[in-house]
Structures are given as structure tokens and as C-alpha cells.
Write an enzyme that holds these catalytic residues in place. Structure first.
Site, PDB file in Angstrom:
ATOM      1  N   HIS A  44       4.861   0.243   0.278  1.00  0.00           N
ATOM      2  CA  HIS A  44       5.587  -0.489   1.313  1.00  0.00           C
ATOM      3  C   HIS A  44       4.725  -1.607   1.873  1.00  0.00           C
ATOM      4  O   HIS A  44       3.509  -1.638   1.695  1.00  0.00           O
ATOM      5  CB  HIS A  44       6.092   0.435   2.423  1.00  0.00           C
ATOM      6  N   ASP A  83       0.527   5.195   1.928  1.00  0.00           N
ATOM      7  CA  ASP A  83      -0.276   5.847   2.961  1.00  0.00           C
ATOM      8  C   ASP A  83      -1.112   7.005   2.410  1.00  0.00           C
ATOM      9  O   ASP A  83      -0.624   7.822   1.621  1.00  0.00           O
ATOM     10  CB  ASP A  83       0.633   6.389   4.071  1.00  0.00           C
ATOM     11  N   HIS A 114       0.845  -1.190   0.000  1.00  0.00           N
ATOM     12  CA  HIS A 114       0.000   0.000   0.000  1.00  0.00           C
ATOM     13  C   HIS A 114       0.883   1.244   0.000  1.00  0.00           C
ATOM     14  O   HIS A 114       2.103   1.171   0.152  1.00  0.00           O
ATOM     15  CB  HIS A 114      -0.914   0.017   1.225  1.00  0.00           C
ATOM     16  N   ARG A 140       5.148   6.731  13.976  1.00  0.00           N
ATOM     17  CA  ARG A 140       5.017   7.226  12.599  1.00  0.00           C
ATOM     18  C   ARG A 140       4.454   8.637  12.575  1.00  0.00           C
ATOM     19  O   ARG A 140       3.424   8.917  13.195  1.00  0.00           O
ATOM     20  CB  ARG A 140       4.113   6.310  11.772  1.00  0.00           C
TER      21      ARG A 140
END
Length: 281
Positions: free
Chosen positions: A257, A103, A101, A272
Site C-alpha cells: 500500500h 507493514d 510498502h 491503525r
């Protein structure tokens, strides 16, 4: 480019590079920051080792690249709502990000990048894979490039973070929440011109892309499945092995990733920060 303030070691020919000779505890001065930006644009994802960062210092480095894009769904670090927790406890079987995917592609203005910092990692496993969407696009035939250049695709958060997905979340229910906020549906070009590098990149992904705009799901599936297989050819990828104190910073416009879930029985905790982007075209 010749680097004078950092050293840069590519991890593969298509994507990824490790950067050294810099301490991120203090935001880098402009000459070094310019070289980091260049390496980020060239390699798609950059890695820093042996960094000792407080949450404030992590945020300070992230702000060198733009405003903070707060994720609606992830649990956050206590006292730091701008930092999402990527956590798996020893008793959990599922992990966050276990599928290819990119983000925030479901947002009208997708995130520019994500900056993930390792606080606790398993003794073995827990690597993250990255794939270059520049390389994936460049390797397509001229005929398919011409077809894709005219297409747009629907991206959505509903099927990943909405109520139905939450109900089958299993042991990740306390890690991902707010299903009522999963209302994002947006159309993006299938091939984008990267806003900083000017390079063309494939911009669909298995996580959030549903179908081509104006096509049915059934019509879209064969071509999307082909693109998804093509985009993760080994020569387009790299694999990063985490250590405590490692930081990865990836470009959501030019990479995918995948967080490998191969460390059952061990704890993994990363922080994150997601950085605001610009509209894509």
C-alpha cells in the site's frame, strides 16, 4: 462464493473489494465473519463504509482475526497502546506511509493484516493505493518465477525507523519514535505460499527489503528495481478514497500500500490496529 450475510463489490479485478450490509460496532457472528474472511482472502484488502466505532469496538473487530501486534515506532492513541495514530496536521508537509510498502515485513513473524479506521479526512486527496502481490507474481515469466522461487531476501527496520532515519524525519519526528528499538533484521522467502489461501505471492517491498540473501546490494538492485516497477503496474492496483467512518483491512502477506500525500494544509487522522501473523514459507 455466494454471499448471504454481506454484499461484496470488487474495486478492481486484481485487488480490493467494498463490503456492505454489516455494522462492525458489534463483532460479527460466525456466518457473516466467515464470509468476511473469504472476501479478505480473495481480494487482499476489504473496505467498509459508514462505520461508527469507538476504539474498543475497533479492537473488538480486529480481535476476530487474531491477536494484536503492537507497533514499536508509531505514536499511539491516548489510553490505547494497541492502536497507532496515523496523523498529519495542516502545518505538516510529510505524511506516514508515502511510499510502497507492506507493514512489519522486518519482523521474524510478520503481521497478518492491518486495520485502518478513518476519523478525520481531508476534503480532497489523502487516498491510499493498494497493489496485489498475487497478480504481480502470476504475471512473471516462468523463467523468472523459477529464479525467484529459490531466493530469500533481507528485510530490516533499521534504515526506516533507526537513529539515522529519525534524525532526518523532519516534521514527522513527533509521529514516529523509539529509534533505539529499530534492531530487526530478518530473512524471508522472496516468493511465499500464503498461509491461508495457498496462493503464491511476491514478498519483497521497497520500504523494508534491502537485498537478496547471499547477494550484494549492487547485485540485488537491478532485479529488485525491476520487481518494484512490475508490481505496481496499474492493472494490479486499486485506489481507495477515504471518508470519515471508512475502515480498510488489508493482508500484509499479499498486498502493498501507498498513502498519497496530496492534501497539504488539511488534517487527516486515522487509527491503525495491526494483527499478528504466522511464520512465512
Amino acid at each position: 462464493m455466494t454471499y448471504h450475510h454481506i454484499w461484496v463489490k470488487p474495486l478492481s479485478t486484481a485487488v480490493g473489494a467494498e463490503i456492505g450490509d454489516i455494522d462492525l460496532a458489534t463483532p460479527p457472528a460466525e456466518p457473516a465473519l466467515a464470509e468476511i474472511r473469504h472476501a479478505f482472502g480473495e481480494h487482499g484488502v476489504i473496505f467498509f463504509r459508514d462505520q461508527q466505532l469507538t476504539p474498543e469496538q475497533h479492537l473488538g473487530f480486529a480481535r476476530c482475526f487474531g491477536g494484536i501486534d503492537i507497533n514499536r515506532f508509531f505514536a499511539t492513541v491516548p489510553g490505547y497502546p494497541m492502536i497507532a495514530e496515523v496523523r498529519k496536521e495542516p502545518e505538516q508537509q510529510q505524511n506516514i506511509g508515502n511510499g510502497w510498502h507492506t507493514d512489519h515485513s522486518y519482523d521474524l513473524v510478520p503481521a497478518m493484516g492491518s486495520m485502518l479506521y478513518a476519523r478525520k479526512v481531508p476534503a480532497t486527496g489523502g487516498d491510499t493505493l493498494f497493489a496485489s502481490m498475487y497478480a504481480a507474481y502470476d504475471a512473471l515469466s516462468d523463467g523468472l518465477k523459477a529464479t525467484l522461487d529459490g531466493l530469500r531476501a533481507l528485510h530490516s527496520s533499521r534504515h526506516v525507523f533507526g537513529a539515522e532515519a529519525h534524525a532526518r524525519r523532519g516534521d514527522l519526528k513527533d509521529r514516529i519514535g523509539n529509534p533505539e528499538l529499530a534492531t530487526q533484521d530478518v530473512i524471508h522467502p522472496v516468493v511465499i505460499c500464503h498461509p491461508e489461501t495457498g496462493r503464491k505471492a511476491l514478498y519483497v517491498n521497497p520500504g523494508f527489503t534491502l537485498r537478496f540473501d547471499g547477494w550484494t546490494d549492487e547485485e540485488s538492485r537491478p532485479l529488485l528495481d525491476y520487481l518494484y516497477r512490475h508490481a505496481v503496474r496499474p492493472e494490479f492496483t486499486c485506489r481507495f478514497h477515504w471518508r470519515a467512518g471508512s475502515l480498510a483491512f488489508w493482508d500484509n502477506r499479499s498486498t502493498w500500500h501507498f498513502a498519497v500525500n496530496d492534501y497539504h494544509g488539511e488534517r487527516r487522522l486515522l487509527h491503525r490496529i495491526t494483527i499478528e501473523g504466522v511464520p512465512l514459507n
